[in-house]
Design a protein around this motif. Structure first.
Motif, mmCIF file in Angstrom:
data_model
loop_
_atom_site.group_PDB
_atom_site.id
_atom_site.type_symbol
_atom_site.label_atom_id
_atom_site.label_comp_id
_atom_site.label_asym_id
_atom_site.label_seq_id
_atom_site.Cartn_x
_atom_site.Cartn_y
_atom_site.Cartn_z
ATOM 1 N N LYS A 64 0.830 -1.209 0.000
ATOM 2 C CA LYS A 64 0.000 0.000 0.000
ATOM 3 C C LYS A 64 0.864 1.258 0.000
ATOM 4 C CE LYS A 64 -3.935 -1.972 2.514
ATOM 5 N NZ LYS A 64 -4.692 -1.901 3.803
ATOM 6 N N LEU A 65 1.927 1.225 0.822
ATOM 7 C CA LEU A 65 2.798 2.386 0.884
ATOM 8 C C LEU A 65 3.539 2.604 -0.431
ATOM 9 C CD1 LEU A 65 4.271 2.035 4.498
ATOM 10 C CD2 LEU A 65 2.483 3.592 3.714
ATOM 11 N N LYS A 66 3.988 1.507 -1.044
ATOM 12 C CA LYS A 66 4.673 1.614 -2.335
ATOM 13 C C LYS A 66 3.738 2.197 -3.388
ATOM 14 C CE LYS A 66 7.354 -1.514 -3.898
ATOM 15 N NZ LYS A 66 7.879 -2.822 -4.364
ATOM 16 N N GLU A 67 2.463 1.780 -3.360
ATOM 17 C CA GLU A 67 1.480 2.294 -4.313
ATOM 18 C C GLU A 67 1.259 3.786 -4.076
ATOM 19 O OE1 GLU A 67 -1.299 2.130 -7.462
ATOM 20 O OE2 GLU A 67 0.342 0.816 -6.822
ATOM 21 N N ALA A 68 1.229 4.178 -2.805
ATOM 22 C CA ALA A 68 1.073 5.592 -2.482
ATOM 23 C C ALA A 68 2.270 6.396 -2.961
ATOM 24 C CB ALA A 68 0.891 5.772 -0.979
ATOM 25 N N HIS A 69 3.483 5.794 -2.831
ATOM 26 C CA HIS A 69 4.687 6.471 -3.333
ATOM 27 C C HIS A 69 4.566 6.703 -4.827
ATOM 28 C CE1 HIS A 69 7.034 4.358 0.159
ATOM 29 N NE2 HIS A 69 6.193 5.283 0.595
ATOM 30 N N ARG A 70 4.055 5.689 -5.519
ATOM 31 C CA ARG A 70 4.005 5.729 -6.982
ATOM 32 C C ARG A 70 2.936 6.703 -7.480
ATOM 33 N NH1 ARG A 70 1.280 3.521 -11.108
ATOM 34 N NH2 ARG A 70 -0.145 2.422 -9.708
ATOM 35 N N GLY A 72 1.177 9.004 -5.522
ATOM 36 C CA GLY A 72 1.061 10.273 -4.806
ATOM 37 C C GLY A 72 -0.266 10.435 -4.094
ATOM 38 N N GLN A 73 -1.027 9.365 -3.971
ATOM 39 C CA GLN A 73 -2.319 9.420 -3.298
ATOM 40 C C GLN A 73 -2.277 8.610 -2.010
ATOM 41 O OE1 GLN A 73 -5.239 8.055 -6.090
ATOM 42 N NE2 GLN A 73 -5.049 9.844 -7.423
ATOM 43 N N PRO A 75 -1.416 8.319 2.379
ATOM 44 C CA PRO A 75 -0.218 8.497 3.197
ATOM 45 C C PRO A 75 0.954 7.698 2.629
ATOM 46 C CG PRO A 75 -1.784 7.028 4.286
ATOM 47 C CD PRO A 75 -2.495 7.617 3.118
ATOM 48 N N ALA A 76 2.136 8.356 2.565
ATOM 49 C CA ALA A 76 3.311 7.713 1.980
ATOM 50 C C ALA A 76 4.162 7.005 3.016
ATOM 51 C CB ALA A 76 4.160 8.756 1.244
ATOM 52 N N THR A 77 3.879 7.264 4.314
ATOM 53 C CA THR A 77 4.643 6.607 5.379
ATOM 54 C C THR A 77 3.677 6.135 6.463
ATOM 55 O OG1 THR A 77 4.965 8.590 6.710
ATOM 56 C CG2 THR A 77 6.565 8.186 4.949
ATOM 57 N N LEU A 78 4.156 5.209 7.276
ATOM 58 C CA LEU A 78 3.339 4.756 8.402
ATOM 59 C C LEU A 78 3.104 5.899 9.391
ATOM 60 C CD1 LEU A 78 4.744 1.209 9.206
ATOM 61 C CD2 LEU A 78 2.508 1.775 8.256
ATOM 62 N N GLU A 79 4.110 6.749 9.566
ATOM 63 C CA GLU A 79 3.951 7.880 10.474
ATOM 64 C C GLU A 79 2.834 8.804 10.024
ATOM 65 O OE1 GLU A 79 6.651 11.532 12.338
ATOM 66 O OE2 GLU A 79 7.438 10.277 10.717
ATOM 67 N N GLU A 80 2.842 9.070 8.713
ATOM 68 C CA GLU A 80 1.791 9.920 8.156
ATOM 69 C C GLU A 80 0.424 9.246 8.280
ATOM 70 O OE1 GLU A 80 0.626 11.957 3.847
ATOM 71 O OE2 GLU A 80 2.654 11.162 4.185
ATOM 72 N N LYS A 81 0.418 7.948 8.048
ATOM 73 C CA LYS A 81 -0.839 7.206 8.152
ATOM 74 C C LYS A 81 -1.372 7.248 9.574
ATOM 75 C CE LYS A 81 -2.881 2.680 7.187
ATOM 76 N NZ LYS A 81 -2.618 1.314 6.652
ATOM 77 N N ARG A 82 -0.484 7.086 10.540
ATOM 78 C CA ARG A 82 -0.921 7.119 11.928
ATOM 79 C C ARG A 82 -1.377 8.510 12.343
ATOM 80 N NH1 ARG A 82 4.231 3.357 13.295
ATOM 81 N NH2 ARG A 82 3.169 1.319 13.110
ATOM 82 N N GLU A 83 -0.722 9.538 11.819
ATOM 83 C CA GLU A 83 -1.146 10.901 12.118
ATOM 84 C C GLU A 83 -2.553 11.157 11.583
ATOM 85 O OE1 GLU A 83 1.789 13.438 10.461
ATOM 86 O OE2 GLU A 83 3.201 13.196 12.139
ATOM 87 N N GLN A 84 -2.783 10.642 10.359
ATOM 88 C CA GLN A 84 -4.114 10.813 9.773
ATOM 89 C C GLN A 84 -5.166 10.057 10.575
ATOM 90 O OE1 GLN A 84 -4.249 9.932 5.597
ATOM 91 N NE2 GLN A 84 -2.768 11.528 5.053
ATOM 92 N N ALA A 85 -4.784 8.864 11.057
ATOM 93 C CA ALA A 85 -5.720 8.078 11.865
ATOM 94 C C ALA A 85 -6.038 8.801 13.169
ATOM 95 C CB ALA A 85 -5.143 6.698 12.136
ATOM 96 N N THR A 86 -4.997 9.437 13.759
ATOM 97 C CA THR A 86 -5.216 10.182 15.005
ATOM 98 C C THR A 86 -6.128 11.371 14.773
ATOM 99 O OG1 THR A 86 -3.039 9.525 15.844
ATOM 100 C CG2 THR A 86 -4.069 11.451 16.853
ATOM 101 N N LEU A 87 -5.899 12.077 13.655
ATOM 102 C CA LEU A 87 -6.742 13.225 13.322
ATOM 103 C C LEU A 87 -8.176 12.790 13.052
ATOM 104 C CD1 LEU A 87 -4.339 15.264 11.001
ATOM 105 C CD2 LEU A 87 -5.045 15.835 13.337
#
Length: 412
Positions: A64-70, A72-73, A75-87
């Motif tokens: 999933k992260l690799k697909e997001a890197h490719r 651009g849609q 979260p590109a990192t787990l940290e970003e994903k967790r931040e979004q989940a917290t928000l």
């Protein structure tokens, strides 16, 4: 102590084992993934086997992260994903609290509004203004709309409030002030997204001062009053008692609602209204028929407290709804203008009009009705044609007595 990473055979995924803790038959494992982002290798921990992480889930997460890197849609990192989940969780909690606050009644929301409004408008209003607003809320807004959810206060609820204020005989300025207080509360709630739309304009709910003010033109005929009382006697004896008393004394609704047995002297045939609209006490004589009616009411066992109670056994806080229902059933307001419609205050207007027609002097009329100024008495003592004719006839009789005859056509 450095951990020993163990490769899984899948690119970019590895784990290490807990030194003592087991999960199933083997030691618990902590999984992590590695990937390249912006030309740099990045590694992020996923979690423990005992928390639900395994090789298959790790593979899926890295994909999933690799697909997001490719693309651009997402979260590109787990940290970003967790931040979004917290928000997202925080947003959900805010929304939940918002929904809870939207389900608050006007009575429950009033203290919240008052506390914040006093802070925001500390330099704009005097303490007397807040006291007046609190009084209007306690006496009128709360009894009529206090149990209604603020999000549900719509045109029908406004009509209900204004109808009660008119029925109670409140002056236009008081009705306007009460409507202003409610509009302030709803505007405050709207600014905090607790109600779906801003409150209506004062002119749209009949809370503006127009020409004619509070003056009513409708006077009930004897037949109309008898029809109302007859239906009420069957429909609601409590409302009947209140209506009969107001019709026979011409008192204000608030005076009847606040009357207690300690202030009724059946022996002397008098009733004392305390702290009336003009700030004074007032004693009125009671007709014999009303004394008999009150004596019968008292014989039913209520010797103290309010004279008039509603069907629930509580003091009236607004004019009886059965009265309005009866007026509607009789069609007394069909095709009538605002100032010519029957409301509970019409009972007072009718009584005052009949007292004036009966020749009651202005001082007595003023005292009976509790007006602080003779101006109100003058409204009713307008002078009926028959009364004026009789007065002039009496004057002419006096002037034309034989000893005082003056030939007004004689030239001197």
């Amino acid at each position: 102590m450095a951990v020993k990473w163990i490769p899984t055979g899948e690119k970019g995924i590895r784990y290490y084992e807990h030194p003592t803790r087991k999960h199933g038959v083997g030691r618990d494992r902590y999984f992590s993934i590695r990937y390249t982002l912006g030309g740099k290798t990045r590694e992020e921990g996923l979690g423990w086997w005992s928390e639900g992480w395994n090789l298959e889930r790790a593979i899926a997460e890295r994909s999933k992260l690799k697909e997001a890197h490719r693309t651009g849609q997402g979260p590109a990192t787990l940290e970003e994903k967790r931040e979004q989940a917290t928000l997202a969780k925080a947003d959900a909690e805010r929304q939940r609290k918002l929904e809870e606050s939207r389900n608050v009644t006007l009575a429950d929301y009033w203290p919240v509004y008052l506390t914040v409004a006093k802070l925001l408008k500390a330099d704009q209003k005097k303490e007397t203004s807040w006291t007046a607003e609190e009084g209007l809320f306690e006496h009128w807004l709360k009894p009529v709309l206090g149990d209604v959810m603020i999000k549900d206060i719509d045109a029908d609820q406004w009509d209900r409030l204004m109808g009660v204020l008119v029925d109670a005989g409140l002056a236009p300025r008081t009705r306007q002030y009460a409507a202003l207080v409610l509009r302030q509360v709803l505007s405050f709630a709207y600014s905090r997204k607790l109600v779906p739309s801003p409150p209506p304009q004062a002119r749209d709910v009949g809370a503006t001062l127009g020409k004619g003010g509070n003056r009513r033109t409708r006077v009930l005929t004897g037949q109309e009053l008898q029809e109302i009382l007859s239906i009420l006697a069957e429909r609601d004896p409590n409302a009947y008692a209140m209506t009969l008393f107001c019709a026979m004394t011409g008192c204000r609704f608030g005076e009847a609602a606040g009357l207690e047995w300690k202030d009724v002297d059946l022996g002397a045939g008098e009733a004392l209204f305390r702290n009336t609209k003009n700030g004074t006490d007032r004693t009125i004589p009671l007709p014999d028929t009303l004394v008999a009616f009150l004596a019968d009411l008292r014989s039913q066992g209520r010797l103290a407290g309010p004279v008039f109670l509603n069907g629930a056994g509580k003091p009236y806080t607004q004019p009886p709804q059965p009265f309005r229902d009866t007026v509607a059933d009789l069609g007394l307001n069909e095709g009538r203008g605002k100032r010519d419609r029957v409301c509970f205050h019409t009972l007072r207007h009718t009584a005052a009009t009949r007292l004036a027609k009966a020749g009651t002097s202005m001082p007595d009329l003023q005292k009976l009705c509790g007006w602080s100024s003779p101006v109100m008495a003058l409204r009713y003592a307008k002078g009926e044609t028959d009364t004026m004719r009789k007065a002039l006839d009496g004057l002419s009789d006096e002037l034309l007595r034989p000893s005082k005859v003056v030939n007004i056509g004689e030239k001197r």
